[in-house]
Design an enzyme around this catalytic site. Sequence first.
Site, PDB file in Angstrom:
ATOM      1  N   LYS A  36      84.811 -15.956   4.401  1.00  0.00           N
ATOM      2  CA  LYS A  36      83.983 -14.783   4.698  1.00  0.00           C
ATOM      3  C   LYS A  36      83.835 -13.882   3.486  1.00  0.00           C
ATOM      4  CE  LYS A  36      83.778 -14.370   9.646  1.00  0.00           C
ATOM      5  NZ  LYS A  36      83.957 -13.547  10.836  1.00  0.00           N
ATOM      6  N   LYS A  51      81.333 -26.659  10.844  1.00  0.00           N
ATOM      7  CA  LYS A  51      81.468 -26.315  12.274  1.00  0.00           C
ATOM      8  C   LYS A  51      80.209 -25.602  12.770  1.00  0.00           C
ATOM      9  CE  LYS A  51      83.337 -21.801  12.624  1.00  0.00           C
ATOM     10  NZ  LYS A  51      84.189 -20.766  13.002  1.00  0.00           N
ATOM     11  N   LYS A 105      77.456 -19.468  15.245  1.00  0.00           N
ATOM     12  CA  LYS A 105      76.317 -18.633  15.667  1.00  0.00           C
ATOM     13  C   LYS A 105      75.709 -17.899  14.484  1.00  0.00           C
ATOM     14  CE  LYS A 105      79.732 -15.435  17.608  1.00  0.00           C
ATOM     15  NZ  LYS A 105      80.822 -15.837  18.441  1.00  0.00           N
TER      16      LYS A 105
END
Length: 335
Positions: free
Chosen positions: A118, A200, A203
């Site tokens: 992130k 993976k 969203k």
Amino acid sequence: MENTAEKKQKILSCIQPSGIPTLGNYLGALKNWASMADGYDSAFAVADLHSITVRQEPAKLRKQTLEMYALLLSIGLNPEESIIFVQSHVTTHAQLAWILNCYTQFGEMSRMTQFKDKSQTHADNVNVGLFSYPVLMAADILLYQADYVPIGADQKQHLEIARDIANRFNGIYGNVFTIPEPYIGKQGARVMSLQEPTKKMSKSDANVNGFISMLDDKDTIVRKFKKAVTDSEAKVRYAEGKDGVNNLMTIYSCCTGKTLEEIEKEFDGKGYGDFKMAVAQSVIDVLEPVQNKFNDYMKNTDYLKDCAKKGAEMAQRISQRTLDKAMKKVGFMQL
Ligand code: TYM
């Protein structure tokens, strides 16, 4: 979550309201929440405090939090049986997180792969909250003395650190926290992107064809599966190097209950076209009832807010006991 005569084990899990959840969230986590809720004392939360580690639009965050709450009811969680709440409504989470921050090492947090990922994707906002995110997650879990935490494989590292923090704290002060175990389903623990099946399903993927949203309509689901990346072998079988097909087989298996062997047999001699349509249909069959319930719940937001209020009150009461214990152990003055 409160024990009656017969002492049930406890489970807790949370999901961030950072968008409509994907089929990955559903198969990896939410589906297990719904099936486990009955046998355990259970608490589930919409983890909105976690979401602000990435900048959010306030109105959108509010809307998504309510939608996520409605989805939790729509997958079959019952607010009479489980504690279902929004994290920011319960003050103990941030309070215990602060305490636990002081029992967590900088080096431990620096090793977290999600933090590393992130901080690359949000390089302009590598805030301290993003760094200490796993400590807040540890607080979520430890406050409810959870025995098991149903999660997808990507959260395993965070659960391990929660265990480390709990063990360290208990080592100093005695038995304050239950040491939680992860519950990771055998199948569906890592649903992959339909476009890049080595990544993976997420969203926040910029390519909307990579994920199925739990609220995608039938046509969209069919279209996305038709576009799903496979390989040139044109044979439905589960094998190394066939990431796209393996992922579709896993999804089909989770949605139908069929084993991988049964699926190979079912599509023996058939092409990927038929297979993809069958996978799409199995997903529609699973998501459609959830979507219908979701639409009903969203017509009654007063009911949702009322449930969230009751859930928060219960969560506050139960988690306060653990927080009080931890505060006392640490040496804070008691009144
Ligand atoms: P979040 O919101 O990213 O995801 C919620 C749950 O969905 C699982 N999941 C997946 N499972 C299979 N395949 C995928 N592609 C996939 N993507 C997501 C996640 O593993 C997770 O179980 N930090 C957590 C939220 C959290 C939490 C907690 C979880 C906050 N506090 C305490 C457990 C206990 C998160 O960001 O999950």
